[in-house]
Scaffold this motif. Sequence first.
Motif, PDB file in Angstrom:
ATOM      1  N   UNK A  39      24.701  16.674  34.347  1.00 11.69           N
ATOM      2  CA  UNK A  39      24.947  18.073  33.987  1.00 11.69           C
ATOM      3  C   UNK A  39      23.784  18.719  33.236  1.00 11.69           C
ATOM      4  N   UNK A  40      23.273  18.024  32.227  1.00  9.60           N
ATOM      5  CA  UNK A  40      22.209  18.629  31.408  1.00  9.60           C
ATOM      6  C   UNK A  40      20.821  18.251  31.925  1.00  9.60           C
ATOM      7  N   UNK A  41      20.765  17.795  33.181  1.00 10.10           N
ATOM      8  CA  UNK A  41      19.503  17.471  33.846  1.00 10.10           C
ATOM      9  C   UNK A  41      18.655  16.438  33.089  1.00 10.10           C
ATOM     10  N   UNK A  42      19.245  15.316  32.715  1.00 15.34           N
ATOM     11  CA  UNK A  42      18.481  14.295  31.981  1.00 15.34           C
ATOM     12  C   UNK A  42      17.468  13.621  32.900  1.00 15.34           C
ATOM     13  N   UNK A  43      16.326  13.179  32.381  1.00 17.20           N
ATOM     14  CA  UNK A  43      15.355  12.477  33.228  1.00 17.20           C
ATOM     15  C   UNK A  43      15.799  11.061  33.595  1.00 17.20           C
ATOM     16  N   UNK A  44      16.773  10.537  32.847  1.00 24.92           N
ATOM     17  CA  UNK A  44      17.199   9.145  33.030  1.00 24.92           C
ATOM     18  C   UNK A  44      18.698   9.083  33.303  1.00 24.92           C
TER      19      UNK A  44
END
Length: 231
Positions: free
Chosen positions: A155-160
Amino acid sequence: GATIRLDGVVKQYKGTDAPAVEKLDLQLDAGDIVAFVGPSGCGKTTTLKMINRLIEPTQGRIYIGDRDVTGENPDKLRQSIGYVIQSGGLFPHWSVSKNIGALPRVLGWDKKKIADRTEYLLDLVGLDAATFADRLPKDMSGGQQQRVGVARALAADPPVLLMDEPFGAVDPITRVRLQDSLIAIQHELGKTIAIVTHDFEEATKLGDKVCIFSEGGHVEQFAAPEEILAN
Ligand code: ADP
Ligand code: ADP
């Protein structure tokens, strides 16, 4: 994606006489899927949870990109790391869209941005937004819930993205669909993904690299699947 680096990481749980994870030196390259595979009890989940800061390492340091996250509050990492567990881990009384929007709401995104993101992610994981956005988890199959779990983690566009036996509880056909879906998501978004599995076939299918754990929390082999299969 961001590089994940473990530098001399050891975990010994309190009250045990041997480490669950031994001197781990590991680099997960940005944008790779790395599959942690091995028998039960060899330290895969412990390693994943140390990256996620749900468990404190006894020794060593952990880096995400250039950032030393050792000792950091796990809540501060939620934007950097998405987490998917076997059961989906959805809030049962919340609709699909409310589940996916949980972290963005905490982060103060406006309604329109959250709605757009939710629609994009449902489409990405192969669920029709009009059909599923207002549905409760209990009215969905295990595979559908797991798709929502992946959407929520992104949802929050995490890189991992960290996944612990994400497809362990679904039937074999659904499992193959979810695996194919994950590969497609990876191609689209380029996240760094670590996935725990006890299924060697799944590990070699999904992993750009496979990390084979053995008894006592040792890493026995860390290589591309072609190389592992050739031995
Ligand atoms: P895997 O994910 O490979 O099945 P785990 O990381 O869950 O392995 O466990 C590794 C070892 O650590 C096992 O021997 C397990 O029993 C032990 N362990 C896991 N969690 C705890 C805990 N909270 N306290 C003590 N020992 C634990
Ligand atoms: P379990 O003990 O079943 O493995 P955990 O204690 O690891 O579950 O996680 C509990 C819940 O917290 C999960 O539903 C998971 O989605 C959520 N969670 C933990 N870490 C994160 C994170 N970094 N980002 C988002 N959600 C997280």
